[in-house]
Motif scaffolding. Structure first.
Motif, mmCIF file in Angstrom:
data_model
loop_
_atom_site.group_PDB
_atom_site.id
_atom_site.type_symbol
_atom_site.label_atom_id
_atom_site.label_comp_id
_atom_site.label_asym_id
_atom_site.label_seq_id
_atom_site.Cartn_x
_atom_site.Cartn_y
_atom_site.Cartn_z
ATOM 1 N N LEU A 132 10.887 -2.844 -5.925
ATOM 2 C CA LEU A 132 10.533 -2.735 -4.389
ATOM 3 C C LEU A 132 9.672 -1.481 -4.522
ATOM 4 N N ARG A 133 8.583 -1.553 -3.929
ATOM 5 C CA ARG A 133 7.438 -0.510 -4.096
ATOM 6 C C ARG A 133 6.738 -0.421 -2.774
ATOM 7 N N ALA A 134 6.104 0.945 -2.372
ATOM 8 C CA ALA A 134 5.846 1.217 -1.131
ATOM 9 C C ALA A 134 4.216 1.010 -1.340
ATOM 10 N N ALA A 135 3.471 0.753 -0.090
ATOM 11 C CA ALA A 135 2.238 0.356 -0.146
ATOM 12 C C ALA A 135 1.271 1.614 -0.846
ATOM 13 N N GLU A 136 0.073 1.490 -1.272
ATOM 14 C CA GLU A 136 -0.830 2.112 -1.839
ATOM 15 C C GLU A 136 -2.238 2.517 -0.948
ATOM 16 N N GLY A 137 -2.706 3.537 -0.863
ATOM 17 C CA GLY A 137 -4.083 3.827 -0.274
ATOM 18 C C GLY A 137 -4.104 3.618 1.143
ATOM 19 N N GLN A 138 -3.091 3.448 1.945
ATOM 20 C CA GLN A 138 -2.947 3.389 3.140
ATOM 21 C C GLN A 138 -3.381 4.843 3.945
ATOM 22 N N PRO A 139 -4.234 4.698 5.197
ATOM 23 C CA PRO A 139 -4.393 5.956 5.664
ATOM 24 C C PRO A 139 -3.328 6.251 6.700
ATOM 25 N N ALA A 140 -3.066 7.337 7.436
ATOM 26 C CA ALA A 140 -1.980 7.635 8.368
ATOM 27 C C ALA A 140 -1.920 6.868 9.742
ATOM 28 N N MET A 141 -0.856 6.102 9.430
ATOM 29 C CA MET A 141 -0.587 4.996 10.559
ATOM 30 C C MET A 141 0.838 5.450 11.536
ATOM 31 N N ALA A 142 1.024 6.870 11.574
ATOM 32 C CA ALA A 142 2.237 7.307 12.403
ATOM 33 C C ALA A 142 3.438 6.864 11.559
ATOM 34 N N GLY A 143 3.630 6.305 10.510
ATOM 35 C CA GLY A 143 4.806 6.112 9.875
ATOM 36 C C GLY A 143 5.726 4.976 10.330
ATOM 37 N N TYR A 144 5.079 4.106 11.588
ATOM 38 C CA TYR A 144 5.788 3.219 12.196
ATOM 39 C C TYR A 144 5.277 1.860 12.094
ATOM 40 N N GLY A 145 5.997 0.896 11.183
ATOM 41 C CA GLY A 145 5.670 -0.570 11.348
ATOM 42 C C GLY A 145 6.590 -1.213 12.213
ATOM 43 N N GLY A 146 5.967 -1.948 13.197
ATOM 44 C CA GLY A 146 6.620 -2.629 14.210
ATOM 45 C C GLY A 146 7.006 -3.980 13.921
ATOM 46 N N ASP A 147 6.175 -4.632 13.509
ATOM 47 C CA ASP A 147 6.428 -6.376 13.098
ATOM 48 C C ASP A 147 5.557 -6.601 12.058
ATOM 49 N N ILE A 148 5.917 -7.646 11.298
ATOM 50 C CA ILE A 148 5.147 -7.936 10.052
ATOM 51 C C ILE A 148 4.956 -9.478 9.871
ATOM 52 N N CYS A 149 4.021 -9.878 9.597
ATOM 53 C CA CYS A 149 3.887 -11.639 9.045
ATOM 54 C C CYS A 149 2.948 -11.427 8.017
ATOM 55 N N ALA A 150 3.127 -12.775 7.133
ATOM 56 C CA ALA A 150 2.183 -12.873 6.013
ATOM 57 C C ALA A 150 0.813 -13.537 6.750
ATOM 58 N N LEU A 151 -0.099 -13.082 6.023
ATOM 59 C CA LEU A 151 -1.483 -13.740 6.309
ATOM 60 C C LEU A 151 -1.639 -15.010 5.698
ATOM 61 N N PRO A 152 -2.352 -15.931 6.506
ATOM 62 C CA PRO A 152 -2.458 -17.319 6.179
ATOM 63 C C PRO A 152 -2.971 -17.572 4.474
#
Length: 359
Positions: free
Chosen positions: A249-269
């Motif tokens: 289990l590992r955190a994402a890499e290279g992401q800019p600041a996003m306020a540290g809040y992921g609301g919902d998630i889905c897989a891309l097609p």
């Protein structure tokens, strides 16, 4: 209500199960879209905010109250009545429910109010009554899903549970306490016995593990994160996605600041993940291995759903959009394009999640 031009290319009706607030009432229902119109197909008033939603194989739907919740219901859209279940006084629902593959069992994430420990309620699908419960080996369990295939030595059907890890007091509802004692984890449980098959933690203990999405293209689980760092700068810069491949289990890499809040998630097609980030009015897109791809602007982006061709998003302000593009999930893929509207098209405050109904 006329739809933006993004919907014009769709020649068949799309139906989404959603929860929303309208005229001071909380509702669940079906939102219907064809090539030119959005409309509420049918709805049911519920006593408090709904959170997790589930579409059953026979056409009925399940909804569970936002945590700390006390109700669970089954409803056949279009009917005036629903089948209700109220939780026992020493437990609270934590917002999500799923059914077993054969439709005979429900599992609900719950909290034991006496100990603050997480429980997975095992319920008879027909009656909604609890027949047992299992430890989730953590606090604040939230979303769960059953693996659709064997992964990393775990068999298909294994239950994956997101332990948010945030201590709460029963008398204060959603109020958080003692964040220094956070212990978020992803756990794997045997679907027949509740046996603990595996448990994984991120290196950063202040990342709460919340929502889950399975990517069938890569065979990877995506996890939306919500940061609880006491330092505001660290919280703003925190990753909003983690990925699990059956081993790590590992955190994402290279992401800019996003306020540290992921609301919902889905897989891309075609592989990878989208995480809604309402606090910065953006969608964050990642490859299947958690590498940053790009951001898409969308006001208060929240609810997400996808199929093998396209994906849908909604905001709490009622904006709705259809997204499509070069969604092959590889790093360096061409940018996706959105034609989401720049004005409200529905007078609804849509909740955190929605579910694409089978056509």
């Amino acid at each position: 209500m006329a739809l933006p031009s993004a919907w014009a290319a769709r020649q068949h009706r799309t139906t989404l199960l959603a929860a929303w607030q309208q005229d001071q009432e909380q509702r669940i229902g079906l939102l219907s879209a064809d090539d030119s119109q959005w409309s509420v197909q049918c709805s049911l008033v519920v006593p408090t905010r709904a959170h997790g939603l589930w579409a059953e194989a026979g056409g009925s739907v399940l909804a569970v109250a936002r945590r700390p919740g006390d109700w669970l219901l089954r409803w056949r859209p279009g009917q005036a009545k629903a089948q209700w279940h109220w939780i026992d006084g020493d437990r609270r629902f934590n917002g999500h429910v799923i059914t077993s593959a054969d439709g005979a069992t429900l599992w609900t994430t719950e909290t034991d109010l006496d100990t603050a420990q997480g429980r997975l309620g095992v319920r008879d699908a027909a009656s909604l009554d609890k027949t047992g419960e299992w430890a989730t080996h953590g606090m604040d369990p939230h979303e769960l899903l059953a693996l659709p295939q064997a992964v990393g030595g775990l068999p298909a059907g294994t239950l994956m549970v997101a332990n948010g890890g945030i201590p709460t007091l029963p008398e204060t509802g959603r109020s958080k306490r003692e964040r220094g004692r956070m212990d978020a984890s992803l756990v794997a449980l045997h679907p027949a016995s509740g046996e603990l098959l595996g448990q994984w933690r991120l290196d950063d203990p202040h990342l709460s593990i919340r929502h889950l999405a399975w990517d069938p293209v890569s065979g990877t689980l995506g996890i939306a994160l919500q940061a609880e760092h006491p330092d505001q700068a660290a919280r703003r810069a925190a990753p909003v996605l983690a990925v699990w491949d059956g081993r790590t289990l590992r955190a994402a890499e290279g992401q800019p600041a996003m306020a540290g809040y992921g609301g919902d998630i889905c897989a891309l097609p075609r592989g990878g993940f989208a995480v809604s980030c309402p606090r910065v009015n953006q969608l964050a897109l990642f490859g299947a291995q958690g590498r940053w791809r790009q951001a898409i602007e969308h006001v208060e982006a929240y609810a997400l759903a996808s199929d093998r061709q396209q994906w849908w998003l909604a905001s709490s302000r009622g904006q709705v959009g259809l997204l499509h593009g070069a969604t092959d999930g590889t790093d360096g893929a061409e940018p996706l394009h959105t034609r989401a509207p720049d004005r409200d098209t529905l007078a609804l405050q849509i909740e955190n999640h929605w579910v694409l109904m089978a056509g």
